[in-house]
Motif scaffolding. Structure first.
Motif, PDB file in Angstrom:
ATOM      1  N   VAL A  22       0.872  -1.145  -0.161  1.00  0.00           N
ATOM      2  CA  VAL A  22      -0.111  -0.144  -0.110  1.00  0.00           C
ATOM      3  C   VAL A  22       0.776   1.299  -0.089  1.00  0.00           C
ATOM      4  CG1 VAL A  22      -1.615   1.152   1.304  1.00  0.00           C
ATOM      5  CG2 VAL A  22      -1.980  -1.125   0.885  1.00  0.00           C
ATOM      6  N   ILE A  23       1.908   1.353   0.958  1.00  0.00           N
ATOM      7  CA  ILE A  23       2.931   2.576   0.965  1.00  0.00           C
ATOM      8  C   ILE A  23       3.493   2.481  -0.548  1.00  0.00           C
ATOM      9  CG2 ILE A  23       5.041   3.432   2.203  1.00  0.00           C
ATOM     10  CD1 ILE A  23       3.855   2.046   4.613  1.00  0.00           C
ATOM     11  N   GLY A  24       3.802   1.263  -0.921  1.00  0.00           N
ATOM     12  CA  GLY A  24       4.445   1.764  -2.332  1.00  0.00           C
ATOM     13  C   GLY A  24       3.774   1.903  -3.451  1.00  0.00           C
ATOM     14  N   SER A  25       2.286   1.921  -3.327  1.00  0.00           N
ATOM     15  CA  SER A  25       1.165   2.225  -4.320  1.00  0.00           C
ATOM     16  C   SER A  25       1.226   3.493  -4.722  1.00  0.00           C
ATOM     17  CB  SER A  25       0.026   1.703  -3.978  1.00  0.00           C
ATOM     18  OG  SER A  25      -0.608   2.587  -2.953  1.00  0.00           O
ATOM     19  N   ARG A  26       0.648   3.794  -5.850  1.00  0.00           N
ATOM     20  CA  ARG A  26       0.532   5.359  -6.377  1.00  0.00           C
ATOM     21  C   ARG A  26      -0.933   5.863  -5.835  1.00  0.00           C
ATOM     22  NH1 ARG A  26       2.473   4.981 -12.670  1.00  0.00           N
ATOM     23  NH2 ARG A  26       4.576   4.335 -12.165  1.00  0.00           N
ATOM     24  N   ALA A  27      -1.569   5.375  -4.858  1.00  0.00           N
ATOM     25  CA  ALA A  27      -2.747   5.815  -4.324  1.00  0.00           C
ATOM     26  C   ALA A  27      -2.407   7.154  -3.643  1.00  0.00           C
ATOM     27  CB  ALA A  27      -3.165   4.815  -3.293  1.00  0.00           C
ATOM     28  N   SER A  28      -3.351   8.205  -3.512  1.00  0.00           N
ATOM     29  CA  SER A  28      -3.317   9.204  -2.618  1.00  0.00           C
ATOM     30  C   SER A  28      -2.775   8.942  -1.097  1.00  0.00           C
ATOM     31  CB  SER A  28      -4.508  10.155  -2.713  1.00  0.00           C
ATOM     32  OG  SER A  28      -5.512   9.302  -1.936  1.00  0.00           O
ATOM     33  N   THR A  29      -2.321   9.922  -0.592  1.00  0.00           N
ATOM     34  CA  THR A  29      -2.103   9.792   0.931  1.00  0.00           C
ATOM     35  C   THR A  29      -3.114   9.336   1.780  1.00  0.00           C
ATOM     36  OG1 THR A  29      -0.006  11.298   0.520  1.00  0.00           O
ATOM     37  CG2 THR A  29      -0.835  10.925   2.623  1.00  0.00           C
ATOM     38  N   VAL A  33      -3.478   6.131   3.967  1.00  0.00           N
ATOM     39  CA  VAL A  33      -3.761   5.996   5.339  1.00  0.00           C
ATOM     40  C   VAL A  33      -5.086   5.307   5.818  1.00  0.00           C
ATOM     41  CG1 VAL A  33      -4.346   7.360   7.398  1.00  0.00           C
ATOM     42  CG2 VAL A  33      -2.825   8.139   5.822  1.00  0.00           C
ATOM     43  N   LEU A  34      -6.139   5.128   4.964  1.00  0.00           N
ATOM     44  CA  LEU A  34      -7.274   4.405   5.225  1.00  0.00           C
ATOM     45  C   LEU A  34      -6.990   3.016   5.098  1.00  0.00           C
ATOM     46  CD1 LEU A  34      -9.967   6.846   3.493  1.00  0.00           C
ATOM     47  CD2 LEU A  34      -9.558   6.472   6.083  1.00  0.00           C
ATOM     48  N   TRP A  35      -6.281   2.496   4.163  1.00  0.00           N
ATOM     49  CA  TRP A  35      -5.912   1.175   3.820  1.00  0.00           C
ATOM     50  C   TRP A  35      -4.930   0.801   4.905  1.00  0.00           C
ATOM     51  CZ3 TRP A  35      -8.422  -2.257   1.238  1.00  0.00           C
ATOM     52  CH2 TRP A  35      -9.374  -1.714   0.084  1.00  0.00           C
ATOM     53  N   VAL A  36      -4.056   1.536   5.436  1.00  0.00           N
ATOM     54  CA  VAL A  36      -3.082   0.890   6.247  1.00  0.00           C
ATOM     55  C   VAL A  36      -3.999   0.771   7.695  1.00  0.00           C
ATOM     56  CG1 VAL A  36      -1.315   1.559   7.857  1.00  0.00           C
ATOM     57  CG2 VAL A  36      -1.174   1.721   5.443  1.00  0.00           C
ATOM     58  N   LEU A  37      -4.694   1.729   8.042  1.00  0.00           N
ATOM     59  CA  LEU A  37      -5.800   1.593   9.126  1.00  0.00           C
ATOM     60  C   LEU A  37      -6.770   0.370   9.265  1.00  0.00           C
ATOM     61  CD1 LEU A  37      -6.668   5.370   9.997  1.00  0.00           C
ATOM     62  CD2 LEU A  37      -5.254   3.922  11.177  1.00  0.00           C
ATOM     63  N   LEU A  38      -7.184   0.000   7.940  1.00  0.00           N
ATOM     64  CA  LEU A  38      -8.150  -1.215   7.768  1.00  0.00           C
ATOM     65  C   LEU A  38      -7.293  -2.305   8.130  1.00  0.00           C
ATOM     66  CD1 LEU A  38     -10.943  -2.124   6.829  1.00  0.00           C
ATOM     67  CD2 LEU A  38      -9.961  -2.223   4.513  1.00  0.00           C
ATOM     68  N   ILE A  39      -6.179  -2.574   7.437  1.00  0.00           N
ATOM     69  CA  ILE A  39      -5.236  -3.472   7.551  1.00  0.00           C
ATOM     70  C   ILE A  39      -5.003  -3.813   9.235  1.00  0.00           C
ATOM     71  CG2 ILE A  39      -3.233  -4.556   6.928  1.00  0.00           C
ATOM     72  CD1 ILE A  39      -3.488  -3.307   4.300  1.00  0.00           C
ATOM     73  N   LEU A  40      -4.501  -2.791   9.935  1.00  0.00           N
ATOM     74  CA  LEU A  40      -4.252  -2.824  11.359  1.00  0.00           C
ATOM     75  C   LEU A  40      -5.493  -3.116  12.099  1.00  0.00           C
ATOM     76  CD1 LEU A  40      -1.622   0.142  11.764  1.00  0.00           C
ATOM     77  CD2 LEU A  40      -1.135  -2.290  11.396  1.00  0.00           C
ATOM     78  N   VAL A  41      -6.562  -2.308  12.120  1.00  0.00           N
ATOM     79  CA  VAL A  41      -7.730  -2.765  12.894  1.00  0.00           C
ATOM     80  C   VAL A  41      -8.375  -4.106  12.602  1.00  0.00           C
ATOM     81  CG1 VAL A  41      -9.813  -1.744  13.370  1.00  0.00           C
ATOM     82  CG2 VAL A  41      -8.141  -0.338  13.026  1.00  0.00           C
ATOM     83  N   LEU A  42      -8.425  -4.487  11.291  1.00  0.00           N
ATOM     84  CA  LEU A  42      -8.846  -5.843  10.891  1.00  0.00           C
ATOM     85  C   LEU A  42      -7.885  -6.726  10.315  1.00  0.00           C
ATOM     86  CD1 LEU A  42     -12.218  -4.512   9.735  1.00  0.00           C
ATOM     87  CD2 LEU A  42     -11.962  -5.508  11.952  1.00  0.00           C
ATOM     88  N   PRO A  43      -6.821  -7.432  10.857  1.00  0.00           N
ATOM     89  CA  PRO A  43      -5.921  -7.879  10.409  1.00  0.00           C
ATOM     90  C   PRO A  43      -6.276  -8.991   9.070  1.00  0.00           C
ATOM     91  CG  PRO A  43      -5.392  -8.057  12.319  1.00  0.00           C
ATOM     92  CD  PRO A  43      -6.878  -7.362  12.552  1.00  0.00           C
ATOM     93  N   ILE A  44      -7.148  -9.767   9.559  1.00  0.00           N
ATOM     94  CA  ILE A  44      -7.484 -10.829   8.378  1.00  0.00           C
ATOM     95  C   ILE A  44      -8.385 -10.427   7.510  1.00  0.00           C
ATOM     96  CG2 ILE A  44      -8.695 -12.942   8.229  1.00  0.00           C
ATOM     97  CD1 ILE A  44      -7.442 -13.720  11.040  1.00  0.00           C
ATOM     98  N   LEU A  45      -9.413  -9.802   8.070  1.00  0.00           N
ATOM     99  CA  LEU A  45     -10.699  -9.199   6.901  1.00  0.00           C
ATOM    100  C   LEU A  45      -9.837  -8.011   5.984  1.00  0.00           C
ATOM    101  CD1 LEU A  45     -13.380  -9.563   5.938  1.00  0.00           C
ATOM    102  CD2 LEU A  45     -14.314  -7.896   7.908  1.00  0.00           C
ATOM    103  N   LEU A  51      -6.434  -7.595  -0.653  1.00  0.00           N
ATOM    104  CA  LEU A  51      -6.127  -8.437  -1.647  1.00  0.00           C
ATOM    105  C   LEU A  51      -7.124  -8.322  -2.961  1.00  0.00           C
ATOM    106  CD1 LEU A  51      -3.894 -10.449  -1.966  1.00  0.00           C
ATOM    107  CD2 LEU A  51      -5.557 -12.346  -1.219  1.00  0.00           C
ATOM    108  N   ILE A  52      -8.456  -8.043  -2.456  1.00  0.00           N
ATOM    109  CA  ILE A  52      -9.454  -8.109  -3.638  1.00  0.00           C
ATOM    110  C   ILE A  52      -9.418  -6.697  -4.329  1.00  0.00           C
ATOM    111  CG2 ILE A  52     -11.882  -8.203  -3.981  1.00  0.00           C
ATOM    112  CD1 ILE A  52     -11.893 -10.476  -1.845  1.00  0.00           C
ATOM    113  N   ALA A  53      -9.322  -5.611  -3.559  1.00  0.00           N
ATOM    114  CA  ALA A  53      -9.812  -4.269  -4.026  1.00  0.00           C
ATOM    115  C   ALA A  53      -8.782  -3.144  -3.845  1.00  0.00           C
ATOM    116  CB  ALA A  53     -11.118  -3.858  -3.428  1.00  0.00           C
TER     117      ALA A  53
END
Length: 62
Positions: A22-29, A33-45, A51-53
């Protein structure tokens, strides 16, 4: 055997890989941040949703 410990390590490794991607992607800052928070708060889901989106790394694998 301690399957929970092994499973936890696998989830941790996959989440770290997802966050680095995610950090290496071309997505906006803000999106990063939202993707990293989602991965940290809900590790598996969060990993499955990423992975899908999620945004992909800007590096080419090929």
């Amino acid at each position: 055997m301690e399957y929970a410990g092994i499973g936890g390590l696998i989830v941790l490794a996959l989440d770290i890989w997802a966050i680095v991607s995610v950090i290496g992607s071309r997505a906006s800052t803000g999106a990063k941040v939202l993707w990293v928070l989602l991965i940290l708060v809900l590790p598996i889901l969060g990993f499955i949703i990423w992975l899908i989106a999620g945004p992909r790394s800007s590096r080419s694998v090929v």
